[in-house]
Design an enzyme around this catalytic site. Structure first.
Site, short mmCIF file in Angstrom:
data_model
loop_
_atom_site.label_atom_id
_atom_site.label_comp_id
_atom_site.label_asym_id
_atom_site.label_seq_id
_atom_site.Cartn_x
_atom_site.Cartn_y
_atom_site.Cartn_z
N GLN A 93 38.01 33.71 29.44
CA GLN A 93 38.35 34.84 30.31
C GLN A 93 38.08 36.15 29.58
OE1 GLN A 93 42.40 34.80 31.75
NE2 GLN A 93 42.12 36.65 32.98
N HIS A 99 40.96 36.06 38.37
CA HIS A 99 39.86 36.04 39.34
C HIS A 99 39.28 34.65 39.46
CE1 HIS A 99 38.49 37.20 35.31
NE2 HIS A 99 37.41 36.49 35.55
N LEU A 100 38.86 34.31 40.66
CA LEU A 100 38.15 33.07 40.92
C LEU A 100 36.66 33.40 41.01
CD1 LEU A 100 41.10 32.59 41.91
CD2 LEU A 100 40.15 31.09 43.67
P1 5GP Z 1 35.55 36.09 33.10
O1 5GP Z 1 34.60 36.05 31.94
O2 5GP Z 1 36.78 36.90 32.78
O3 5GP Z 1 35.86 34.75 33.68
O4 5GP Z 1 34.77 36.84 34.26
C1 5GP Z 1 34.70 38.22 34.37
C2 5GP Z 1 33.52 38.52 35.24
O5 5GP Z 1 33.62 39.87 35.64
C3 5GP Z 1 32.16 38.36 34.55
O6 5GP Z 1 31.40 37.38 35.25
C4 5GP Z 1 31.55 39.75 34.62
O7 5GP Z 1 30.17 39.73 34.86
C5 5GP Z 1 32.31 40.40 35.75
N1 5GP Z 1 32.45 41.84 35.63
C6 5GP Z 1 32.79 42.53 34.52
N2 5GP Z 1 32.84 43.84 34.78
C7 5GP Z 1 32.53 43.97 36.10
C8 5GP Z 1 32.43 45.11 36.96
O8 5GP Z 1 32.64 46.27 36.58
N3 5GP Z 1 32.09 44.87 38.26
C9 5GP Z 1 31.86 43.61 38.73
N4 5GP Z 1 31.52 43.48 40.01
N5 5GP Z 1 31.96 42.52 37.94
C10 5GP Z 1 32.28 42.71 36.65
#
Ligand code: 5GP
Ligand code: ZN
Length: 113
Positions: A93, A99-100
């Site tokens: 994460q 988030h999903l």
């Molecule tokens: P995690 O790595 O926490 O599971 O997923 C976070 C996701 O958020 C990543 O896939 C990344 O590309 C996305 N993300 C990060 N910053 C932003 C943003 O400012 N806008 C959008 N739409 N997605 C974002």
């Protein structure tokens, strides 16, 4: 004063995002760095740092229902898709607002890395 986290700021409209669906308790928007032809994030409007911190079963149900509806709307419900909730460090994460991920539009490998 700015809201406390990136996805709270998207939820409030302070930071723009490509929103694809909205519900009372949650919303869905396109990932900024898509890992598949369909890559949408589904978040609760109320902040929770990770899946560990979502206390409301109805919010959990709303999140999963919206992920399913997004897959339908994006045209991958029949071809197939994956819903992923990366949680904390070992889960990979990177944004501390639960988030999903809804991923589809190509064959996804298993097991994940
Ligand atoms: P995690 O790595 O926490 O599971 O997923 C976070 C996701 O958020 C990543 O896939 C990344 O590309 C996305 N993300 C990060 N910053 C932003 C943003 O400012 N806008 C959008 N739409 N997605 C974002
Ligand atoms: Zn937040």
């Amino acid at each position: 004063m700015s809201a406390p986290c990136l996805f709270c700021r998207i939820a409030s409209g302070e930071i723009p995002a490509a929103i694809v669906a909205e519900r009372e308790s949650c919303l869905a928007f396109r990932d900024i760095a898509p890992q598949a032809p369909v890559h949408v994030l589904v978040i609760p409007r109320v902040h929770a740092s990770s899946l560990n911190d979502v206390s409301s079963p109805s919010v959990l149900a709303d999140l999963l229902a919206l992920a399913r509806d997004v897959a339908q709307q994006e045209g991958v419900a029949e071809s197939g898709y994956r819903v992923v909730v990366n949680t904390n460090d070992d889960g990979g994460q990177s944004v501390a607002h639960v988030h999903l991920h809804v991923l589809g539009g190509r064959a996804l490998r298993w097991p994940p890395g």
